[in-house]
Design a protein around this motif. Sequence first.
Motif, PDB file in Angstrom:
ATOM      1  N   ARG A 259     -85.071 -48.312  -3.408  1.00  0.00           N
ATOM      2  CA  ARG A 259     -86.340 -48.153  -2.699  1.00  0.00           C
ATOM      3  C   ARG A 259     -86.102 -47.754  -1.249  1.00  0.00           C
ATOM      4  O   ARG A 259     -87.014 -47.307  -0.566  1.00  0.00           O
ATOM      5  N   LYS A 260     -84.871 -47.959  -0.806  1.00  0.00           N
ATOM      6  CA  LYS A 260     -84.448 -47.570   0.541  1.00  0.00           C
ATOM      7  C   LYS A 260     -83.060 -46.951   0.402  1.00  0.00           C
ATOM      8  O   LYS A 260     -82.335 -47.265  -0.535  1.00  0.00           O
ATOM      9  N   PRO A 261     -82.647 -46.098   1.340  1.00  0.00           N
ATOM     10  CA  PRO A 261     -81.270 -45.604   1.295  1.00  0.00           C
ATOM     11  C   PRO A 261     -80.300 -46.785   1.401  1.00  0.00           C
ATOM     12  O   PRO A 261     -80.485 -47.691   2.221  1.00  0.00           O
ATOM     13  N   CYS A 262     -79.300 -46.821   0.499  1.00  0.00           N
ATOM     14  CA  CYS A 262     -78.372 -47.960   0.466  1.00  0.00           C
ATOM     15  C   CYS A 262     -77.016 -47.513  -0.064  1.00  0.00           C
ATOM     16  O   CYS A 262     -76.852 -46.387  -0.510  1.00  0.00           O
ATOM     17  N   SER A 263     -76.073 -48.442  -0.027  1.00  0.00           N
ATOM     18  CA  SER A 263     -74.725 -48.167  -0.498  1.00  0.00           C
ATOM     19  C   SER A 263     -74.223 -49.371  -1.292  1.00  0.00           C
ATOM     20  O   SER A 263     -74.257 -50.507  -0.797  1.00  0.00           O
ATOM     21  N   PHE A 264     -73.757 -49.131  -2.511  1.00  0.00           N
ATOM     22  CA  PHE A 264     -73.187 -50.184  -3.355  1.00  0.00           C
ATOM     23  C   PHE A 264     -71.910 -49.652  -3.970  1.00  0.00           C
ATOM     24  O   PHE A 264     -71.883 -48.542  -4.518  1.00  0.00           O
ATOM     25  N   GLY A 265     -70.860 -50.453  -3.883  1.00  0.00           N
ATOM     26  CA  GLY A 265     -69.584 -50.067  -4.475  1.00  0.00           C
ATOM     27  C   GLY A 265     -69.001 -48.809  -3.868  1.00  0.00           C
ATOM     28  O   GLY A 265     -68.304 -48.060  -4.548  1.00  0.00           O
ATOM     29  N   GLY A 266     -69.307 -48.544  -2.602  1.00  0.00           N
ATOM     30  CA  GLY A 266     -68.754 -47.385  -1.923  1.00  0.00           C
ATOM     31  C   GLY A 266     -69.514 -46.092  -2.191  1.00  0.00           C
ATOM     32  O   GLY A 266     -69.126 -45.027  -1.705  1.00  0.00           O
ATOM     33  N   LYS A 267     -70.583 -46.164  -2.960  1.00  0.00           N
ATOM     34  CA  LYS A 267     -71.377 -44.965  -3.251  1.00  0.00           C
ATOM     35  C   LYS A 267     -72.747 -45.099  -2.605  1.00  0.00           C
ATOM     36  O   LYS A 267     -73.372 -46.154  -2.664  1.00  0.00           O
ATOM     37  N   LYS A 268     -73.209 -44.006  -2.008  1.00  0.00           N
ATOM     38  CA  LYS A 268     -74.519 -44.011  -1.364  1.00  0.00           C
ATOM     39  C   LYS A 268     -75.600 -43.620  -2.373  1.00  0.00           C
ATOM     40  O   LYS A 268     -75.408 -42.726  -3.190  1.00  0.00           O
ATOM     41  N   TYR A 269     -76.740 -44.315  -2.273  1.00  0.00           N
ATOM     42  CA  TYR A 269     -77.888 -44.042  -3.138  1.00  0.00           C
ATOM     43  C   TYR A 269     -79.099 -43.747  -2.261  1.00  0.00           C
ATOM     44  O   TYR A 269     -79.351 -44.443  -1.282  1.00  0.00           O
TER      45      TYR A 269
ATOM     46  N   GLU B 146     -83.156 -43.035  -6.642  1.00  0.00           N
ATOM     47  CA  GLU B 146     -81.991 -42.881  -7.519  1.00  0.00           C
ATOM     48  C   GLU B 146     -81.716 -44.164  -8.287  1.00  0.00           C
ATOM     49  O   GLU B 146     -81.968 -45.276  -7.797  1.00  0.00           O
ATOM     50  N   ASP B 147     -81.181 -44.015  -9.497  1.00  0.00           N
ATOM     51  CA  ASP B 147     -80.794 -45.161 -10.310  1.00  0.00           C
ATOM     52  C   ASP B 147     -79.522 -45.782  -9.762  1.00  0.00           C
ATOM     53  O   ASP B 147     -78.566 -45.078  -9.423  1.00  0.00           O
ATOM     54  N   VAL B 148     -79.518 -47.105  -9.681  1.00  0.00           N
ATOM     55  CA  VAL B 148     -78.347 -47.855  -9.235  1.00  0.00           C
ATOM     56  C   VAL B 148     -77.910 -48.727 -10.420  1.00  0.00           C
ATOM     57  O   VAL B 148     -78.677 -49.574 -10.875  1.00  0.00           O
ATOM     58  N   PRO B 149     -76.707 -48.510 -10.949  1.00  0.00           N
ATOM     59  CA  PRO B 149     -76.245 -49.323 -12.084  1.00  0.00           C
ATOM     60  C   PRO B 149     -76.165 -50.807 -11.711  1.00  0.00           C
ATOM     61  O   PRO B 149     -75.790 -51.162 -10.593  1.00  0.00           O
ATOM     62  N   ALA B 150     -76.523 -51.663 -12.643  1.00  0.00           N
ATOM     63  CA  ALA B 150     -76.552 -53.107 -12.389  1.00  0.00           C
ATOM     64  C   ALA B 150     -75.155 -53.658 -12.114  1.00  0.00           C
ATOM     65  O   ALA B 150     -75.018 -54.643 -11.380  1.00  0.00           O
ATOM     66  N   ASP B 151     -74.114 -53.038 -12.659  1.00  0.00           N
ATOM     67  CA  ASP B 151     -72.762 -53.580 -12.490  1.00  0.00           C
ATOM     68  C   ASP B 151     -72.216 -53.385 -11.081  1.00  0.00           C
ATOM     69  O   ASP B 151     -71.249 -54.046 -10.696  1.00  0.00           O
ATOM     70  N   VAL B 152     -72.795 -52.513 -10.259  1.00  0.00           N
ATOM     71  CA  VAL B 152     -72.317 -52.336  -8.888  1.00  0.00           C
ATOM     72  C   VAL B 152     -73.077 -53.209  -7.894  1.00  0.00           C
ATOM     73  O   VAL B 152     -72.653 -53.357  -6.749  1.00  0.00           O
ATOM     74  N   VAL B 153     -74.189 -53.810  -8.316  1.00  0.00           N
ATOM     75  CA  VAL B 153     -74.994 -54.659  -7.437  1.00  0.00           C
ATOM     76  C   VAL B 153     -74.532 -56.102  -7.622  1.00  0.00           C
ATOM     77  O   VAL B 153     -74.561 -56.636  -8.728  1.00  0.00           O
ATOM     78  N   LEU B 154     -74.096 -56.754  -6.519  1.00  0.00           N
ATOM     79  CA  LEU B 154     -73.591 -58.120  -6.617  1.00  0.00           C
ATOM     80  C   LEU B 154     -74.717 -59.144  -6.723  1.00  0.00           C
ATOM     81  O   LEU B 154     -74.666 -60.036  -7.559  1.00  0.00           O
TER      82      LEU B 154
END
Length: 150
Positions: free
Chosen positions: A6-16, A20-28
């Motif tokens: 919903r906002k620009p973010c970064s998880f697991g070293g990748k920017k979203y 964009e879809d963010v896989p559940a396994d990269v979100v802690l």
Amino acid sequence: MRYIARKPCSFGGKKYLIGEDVPADVVLDGKRQVALGTLAAVQDDKTSAILISLGEEQVSLTPEELQRIFDILQAKSEDAVALLQEETRENVCGVIAVCDSRRAVKTAANRSKGEKESTDDSSNEGESEKDNSDANVTVGEGEKEEAGEA
């Protein structure tokens, strides 16, 4: 479970980026990210149902059925009748019978749905249409004769 940014973010070293879809396994900590408004949680349930009220009746539709209904509603009358003749799902035909105001489409939807009362009513309407069309042809011929005499 999956997430949408919903906002620009970064998880697991990748920017979203937003949307964009963010896989559940990269979100802690998904619950925290949802609470902060960074992510939106989306269920992967493919059998989600959409409830539609048709007067007193509630109809449950799948996303595919709803898409088919809109395809039929947006089609030309002849194409919609052809699509309804192929349609086997009672929910789709029932919603079309209630929502579409075109007589040919409504008749085809009622036939596809298998409602004997509706087809009887529409066949009676069809007979009265034939009677009216004969009368219109007769009137048309009379007008031509009058125009020829003048």
